[in-house]
Design an enzyme around this catalytic site. Structure first.
Site, PDB file in Angstrom:
ATOM      1  CE1 TYR A 302      11.211   7.759 -19.444  1.00  0.00           C
ATOM      2  CE2 TYR A 302      11.786   6.536 -17.461  1.00  0.00           C
ATOM      3  CZ  TYR A 302      11.134   6.611 -18.678  1.00  0.00           C
ATOM      4  OH  TYR A 302      10.398   5.546 -19.112  1.00  0.00           O
ATOM      5  CD  GLU A 376      -1.110  -7.567   0.344  1.00  0.00           C
ATOM      6  OE1 GLU A 376      -1.278  -7.863  -0.854  1.00  0.00           O
ATOM      7  OE2 GLU A 376      -1.686  -8.162   1.284  1.00  0.00           O
TER       8      GLU A 376
END
Length: 397
Positions: A302, A376
């Site tokens: 990449y 979360e």
């Protein structure tokens, strides 16, 4: 409607999808799939997108999905990206929604990325009348495995006519709510090399009758570890790490071959070009000097993710306006690799990190660890980030 009233409306819409986003994240976490194998994940995403009002949905590759939302007025085109693949790791979190797939785990936050972008897509689909232009939602496969899914999606034309692309990565090492943004390079170019040294094996008691590939390999590793300090300006960041050395089958046998492998991380394109030349030259010299032979393989991975200045300024401003200046951190590039670079090479891009860890950083496990998890509470912030930056980008004069 005033800016403040619009912000209130958006906050309510984001709050309304918060429980769903957590539910989606847990579903993805419990059902992880490896790179190029995200068949059920992409099917789930496809069906969710179809349920959102006014959303056009297409299967870009066998395991990637694009949602397309065309606003009520003409304007710019923006891409929002999330990656969906998991890692070949046996989970040890003990979570009630831990992976049901043996030795496969979401250990890098991609479950959260996918859930957040789904949440943003649902919110933005309800704001079509506020949108000038078009938003494309890229649910990308195979970020973790070269050649990566981003380049495949770009080849399929998802970035044609696009004016900008925005990405986000959850980070367990950063406290919840902190957005880290870079101007210029964000991640390093990530390449790999494999070297085979062919010698002549024999009995361990008679090394003089062999061409010992282990001895040559040790010299090679020591030489590789000196390349950066002797070839590269100390002010330029670059890393070569030997991560594999394989050879031998018994204590009294000198093997006839060894293999060596590693990773290379760079930011400067010229240094990136030179490193494989230096590595092979060193390998050739040492093997010839010791009557051995070699095979050399170098894989360009990449490219470096580079944030374009104008879109980065817009994202920076939006983060400050939405989350407060104390939650925006101007940061340095990291040595990790990211195939978001395929998108940001195709269009002006901005890629940021969002904190998803405890304030007590010693309690957070790193990415790609069997106990990795994200808090979360960060998910609703990611949804808000996507929505606010999209509206700001498209409605900017």
């Amino acid at each position: 409607m005033s800016v403040i009233e619009k912000m209130v409306d958006i906050s309510k819409l984001v709050e309304a999808v918060q429980d769903e986003v957590i539910e989606w994240r847990r579903h993805f976490h419990e059902n992880p799939e490896l790179s190029f194998q995200e068949f059920e994940t992409s099917k789930y995403v496809y069906e969710k997108l179809l349920s959102f009002e006014k959303m056009e949905v297409s299967q870009v590759t066998p395991t990637s999905v694009m949602g397309r939302l065309v606003g009520s007025k003409p304007g710019k085109v923006l891409g929002l990206r999330a990656d969906m693949d998991a890692l070949p790791i046996k989970e040890e979190t003990g979570l009630p929604f831990a992976s049901k797939n043996n030795n496969v785990m979401h250990a890098c936050g991609h479950d959260g990325h996918t859930a957040m972008l789904l949440g943003a897509a649902k919110v933005l689909s309800q704001l079509k009348d506020e949108i000038n232009g078009e938003i494309r939602f890229f649910f990308q496969h195979a970020e973790e495995l070269f050649p990566g899914g981003a380049s495949e999606m770009v080849k399929e034309g998802v970035t044609e006519g696009i004016d900008g692309v925005i990405g986000l990565h959850l980070a367990s090492q950063i406290p919840i709510g902190k957005f880290c943004i870079c101007y210029g390079p964000v991640t390093a170019a990530a390449d790999a090399f494999d070297i085979l040294i062919q010698g002549k094996g024999g009995h361990g008691s008679e090394p003089n009758a062999t061409v010992d590939p282990i001895a040559i390999g040790v010299q090679l590793v020591n030489g590789i570890n000196q390349i950066m300090s002797r070839k590269v300006d100390a002010s330029l960041r670059a890393v070569i790490s030997v991560t594999q050395f394989h050879g031998g089958t018994a204590n009294n046998i000198i093997p006839d071959r060894v293999t060596i492998g590693g990773t290379v991380r760079t930011f400067d394109p010229e240094i990136r070009k030179q490193i494989p030349i230096w590595l092979e030259k060193l390998t050739k010299g040492l093997t010839e000097a010791n009557d051995a032979s070699y095979q050399f393989d170098y894989q360009l991975g990449y490219s470096s993710v580079v944030n374009e200045e104008n879109i980065t300024k817009l994202v920076d401003h939006t983060i400050v306006e939405t989350f407060g200046e104390s939650n925006r951190v101007i940061s340095q590039a990291i040595m990790g690799g990211e195939d978001f670079s395929a998108f940001s090479e195709a269009a002006p891009g901005c890629f940021v990190l969002l904190g998803a860890g405890n304030d007590r950083l010693e309690e957070n496990f790193p990415h790609h660890h069997p106990k990795f998890d994200v808090k979360e509470e960060s998910l609703v912030l990611g949804v808000t980030y996507y929505v606010q930056t999209a509206l700001t980008f498209l409605n900017e004069k």
